[in-house]
Scaffold this motif. Sequence first.
Motif, mmCIF file in Angstrom:
data_model
loop_
_atom_site.group_PDB
_atom_site.id
_atom_site.type_symbol
_atom_site.label_atom_id
_atom_site.label_comp_id
_atom_site.label_asym_id
_atom_site.label_seq_id
_atom_site.Cartn_x
_atom_site.Cartn_y
_atom_site.Cartn_z
ATOM 1 N N UNK A 328 0.984 -1.404 0.301
ATOM 2 C CA UNK A 328 -0.059 -0.009 -0.192
ATOM 3 C C UNK A 328 1.110 1.469 0.151
ATOM 4 N N UNK A 329 1.855 1.646 -0.914
ATOM 5 C CA UNK A 329 2.554 3.164 -1.277
ATOM 6 C C UNK A 329 1.340 3.976 -1.421
ATOM 7 N N UNK A 330 2.246 5.050 -0.265
ATOM 8 C CA UNK A 330 1.421 6.224 -0.217
ATOM 9 C C UNK A 330 1.408 7.418 -1.266
ATOM 10 N N UNK A 331 2.180 6.412 -2.332
ATOM 11 C CA UNK A 331 2.904 7.923 -3.708
ATOM 12 C C UNK A 331 1.646 7.387 -4.772
ATOM 13 N N UNK A 332 1.665 5.963 -5.161
ATOM 14 C CA UNK A 332 0.902 5.488 -5.598
ATOM 15 C C UNK A 332 0.228 4.256 -6.001
ATOM 16 N N UNK A 333 -0.737 3.922 -6.701
ATOM 17 C CA UNK A 333 -1.866 2.960 -6.794
ATOM 18 C C UNK A 333 -1.360 1.686 -6.113
ATOM 19 N N UNK A 334 -1.974 1.369 -4.475
ATOM 20 C CA UNK A 334 -1.927 0.297 -4.208
ATOM 21 C C UNK A 334 -1.857 -1.061 -4.878
ATOM 22 N N UNK A 335 -1.749 -2.087 -4.268
ATOM 23 C CA UNK A 335 -0.268 -3.213 -5.394
ATOM 24 C C UNK A 335 -1.237 -4.003 -5.402
ATOM 25 N N UNK A 336 -1.189 -4.163 -4.290
ATOM 26 C CA UNK A 336 -2.449 -5.822 -4.088
ATOM 27 C C UNK A 336 -3.367 -5.347 -2.186
ATOM 28 N N UNK A 337 -3.682 -6.369 -2.051
ATOM 29 C CA UNK A 337 -5.108 -6.128 -0.820
ATOM 30 C C UNK A 337 -4.189 -6.719 -0.290
ATOM 31 N N UNK A 338 -4.273 -6.378 1.286
ATOM 32 C CA UNK A 338 -4.039 -6.922 2.638
ATOM 33 C C UNK A 338 -4.158 -8.171 3.327
ATOM 34 N N UNK A 339 -3.664 -8.523 3.887
ATOM 35 C CA UNK A 339 -4.203 -9.962 4.672
ATOM 36 C C UNK A 339 -3.815 -9.952 6.314
ATOM 37 N N UNK A 340 -4.430 -9.851 6.947
ATOM 38 C CA UNK A 340 -3.992 -9.678 8.197
ATOM 39 C C UNK A 340 -3.615 -11.258 8.440
ATOM 40 N N UNK A 386 -0.788 1.930 9.932
ATOM 41 C CA UNK A 386 -2.066 0.612 10.808
ATOM 42 C C UNK A 386 -3.215 1.453 9.076
ATOM 43 N N UNK A 387 -4.100 0.470 9.346
ATOM 44 C CA UNK A 387 -5.721 0.698 8.362
ATOM 45 C C UNK A 387 -5.629 2.198 8.152
ATOM 46 N N UNK A 388 -6.180 2.669 8.921
ATOM 47 C CA UNK A 388 -6.879 3.887 8.333
ATOM 48 C C UNK A 388 -6.055 5.246 7.723
ATOM 49 N N UNK A 389 -4.639 4.304 7.763
ATOM 50 C CA UNK A 389 -3.904 5.447 7.445
ATOM 51 C C UNK A 389 -3.968 4.912 4.887
ATOM 52 N N UNK A 390 -4.469 4.089 5.258
ATOM 53 C CA UNK A 390 -4.364 4.109 4.042
ATOM 54 C C UNK A 390 -5.337 3.165 2.854
ATOM 55 N N UNK A 391 -6.484 2.634 3.827
ATOM 56 C CA UNK A 391 -8.076 1.800 4.099
ATOM 57 C C UNK A 391 -9.113 2.680 4.321
ATOM 58 N N UNK A 392 -9.725 3.742 3.447
ATOM 59 C CA UNK A 392 -10.556 4.463 3.051
ATOM 60 C C UNK A 392 -11.725 3.501 4.685
ATOM 61 N N UNK A 393 -12.342 3.849 5.586
ATOM 62 C CA UNK A 393 -13.960 3.581 6.739
ATOM 63 C C UNK A 393 -15.040 3.126 5.287
ATOM 64 N N UNK A 394 -15.723 2.149 6.000
ATOM 65 C CA UNK A 394 -17.378 2.422 5.713
ATOM 66 C C UNK A 394 -17.913 2.385 6.975
ATOM 67 N N UNK A 395 -18.957 2.540 6.287
ATOM 68 C CA UNK A 395 -21.095 2.371 7.279
ATOM 69 C C UNK A 395 -21.574 1.727 7.402
ATOM 70 N N UNK A 396 -22.611 1.303 7.761
ATOM 71 C CA UNK A 396 -24.166 0.716 7.903
ATOM 72 C C UNK A 396 -24.785 1.291 7.940
ATOM 73 N N UNK A 397 -24.764 2.879 8.016
ATOM 74 C CA UNK A 397 -25.669 3.349 9.441
ATOM 75 C C UNK A 397 -27.042 4.166 7.957
ATOM 76 N N UNK A 398 -27.438 3.372 6.952
ATOM 77 C CA UNK A 398 -28.566 4.083 5.903
ATOM 78 C C UNK A 398 -29.705 3.895 6.000
ATOM 79 N N UNK A 399 -30.323 3.875 7.162
ATOM 80 C CA UNK A 399 -31.821 3.048 7.060
ATOM 81 C C UNK A 399 -32.383 4.055 8.925
ATOM 82 N N UNK A 400 -33.963 4.659 8.201
ATOM 83 C CA UNK A 400 -33.950 4.542 10.181
ATOM 84 C C UNK A 400 -34.823 3.192 10.326
ATOM 85 N N UNK A 401 -35.479 3.240 11.303
ATOM 86 C CA UNK A 401 -34.272 3.384 12.998
ATOM 87 C C UNK A 401 -33.474 3.364 13.382
ATOM 88 N N UNK A 402 -32.482 3.899 13.813
ATOM 89 C CA UNK A 402 -31.159 3.616 13.883
ATOM 90 C C UNK A 402 -30.499 3.948 15.472
#
Length: 668
Positions: A328-340, A386-402
């Motif tokens: 996950x280089x900072x200055x160009x496209x990511x090469x592959x995904x991560x497997x922790x 850390x993952x937060x540096x390279x990978x955007x977070x996602x959310x599931x809060x899309x409907x009500x009631x929440x």
Amino acid sequence: MKPTRRTVLIAAATAAMLPSSPTVAAPRPKAAALQPYASYWYPDSLPSGSPGTGITWRSLKSWRPADDADLACNASTVPLAPRFTPAPANTTARSDQARIQSLVSFGPTASNPSQGSATADYYALTHWAYIDELVFWGGSSGEGLILAPNAPIVDAAHRHGVPVLGNIFLPPVAYGGQLQWTRDLVQKDAAGRYPLADRLVAVAAAYGFDGWFVNAETSGGNTALGTDMLGFLRELKTLAKAKGQRVTWYDSMTVNGSVSWQGALNSQNEPFFQAADDMFVDFRWTAAKLTSSGQRAGQLGRSRYELRAGVDVESNGWNSSVNWDAIVPRDKAHVVSLGFYRPEWTRNHLPADGRTPGDFHAADDHFWTGRSLDPSRPDTTDSWRAPAVSVADRSTVTSMPFASVFNTGHGLRWYEDGQVTSDAPWNHLGLQDRLPSRRWVVHTDGQRPAVTFDFAAAWRGGSSVLVEGALDRPTVLDVYATRLPITAETVVELTHRADAGAVKVELAVATAEPTTPGAAPPYTYYPLTSGSGWQTTTVRLAGLTGTVRAIGVRLTGGDGGQVRWRLGGLAVRNASQTPAAPSGLRITAASGGDLRLAWNPASGDVRHHTLHRLLPDGTRRFLGGTCQSAYFLGGLKPEQGEQEARFELRAVGELYTTSAPVTVTHRW
């Protein structure tokens, strides 16, 4: 593979993986039979000899759902939620490139409770927002090789939009692996079909999880076995796809049937990659191998991000030496995904005799967010990317009631309306809320306060959000990224408490994204009531239209002194809803103080169920909760002078409103 990655998979070592807990009396043999556990199997033939204490040898080929006595306790009920990607928290996180697969061992293969247990010492994963796929890791030659994830983990993952895979582990010979088990897995029937492929898909469908991770590491095979494995994998994927399931291949067996970890996508494993949805690339990768692997995937018409480069963090966590720029280089496209591999290090590296939930979450936040503990302000000098540096977070809060009460799925006590209704520690990930996806983003021109999940007080469940520090300037805490449509009836409810210091509290609501990554959303602020104890304020979103895209709070210190402030609950709704009551509550088995209960769930807005015991003095004691319609209660004893125990079951809705109770009694 290095021995450190395998030692926990030896049957003799499983005891070391059990969570620490208070000393208890050894269970009676008859009672122990009532405790449901996560399921595990051998493909067909069983080992010679007898299983060890607490281990049951089972054949997957013989499994039938009608004969599965624990299925009601093990089957997930929460559907996989859709996710969206909000504006990135920083300028380096990307939404359309590398994703993360996480291989986690939550407990031993055998004796892993189906529905939580009486300890807070648990890997209560909360950073789902960065994970694309979770693998329920485990298996051993002495217990079983095929693991179905238990329901609480699947329910929590699904609530956050994360698919969960069961694990098929064919161990190396050095760890007791037998080539016969590989042959059993890929056996064909008279029609040339692979019966265990069908059985695996049936298990995942019955248990409610999302597919399988296939790891064939038993050496000694030949080309014929490699051909059979490829045929099996192709059929497994075909059947899985028809059921909405997935298949991941581990880079181990090659096309000639031998086990030779490549650390790359090449001719030795390409057919297996093509037969699966993605591949975990073994730890032997290099920068050059990953570059060529990504290129090869593209030539096959596949995404390079369907290759997941293994990063072993089992032993050293964020101190692991990783060539991040190769993935996950900072200055160009990511090469592959991560497997922790084994990120539960964040719990396991802490001293077992004293670690607390707070200790664990502090370490887990460091692992996923980085040393700064704020994904909008990554520490560029930190060697751990850390993952937060390279990978955007996602959310599931899309409907009500929440609604959320910020329950992490474990705790030192259980709270209801701010009051303790059980002082026993517990864990049950199925009770975990949809939690904030980026933790913790704080906007202030002054000193940044500390923000954590805290377990010393809660509004409901076991935890609350604690903000602590000198609020010398107004401070905004981002809480949720959302996609909630606003109507004339939409209101937001916030429950909070000031423990120390004077603080002005305002609800922050935004209907647009930030102008730049990491910036504060364009919030509108609404004042909240203050006073002693827990306060709940209902705010109508006057003047706002469109879609709520972010919810936060603004805190302003009264005198610049130290402030301790808790966020205990948040709800967004158009109307209040109360779930219908379940029915048919019954005791299905009993042995001493151990009981199995079952009931008929009500249809509609039901999040989970709670069980209480009605004591002779009129008080209610919380016993547990579950998303399933069956539950095990263990170690119960009669109260003084009590002839029968009375239990009360309620359905809990998405807004944490509760149904009328149904009751059942058990005569001692």
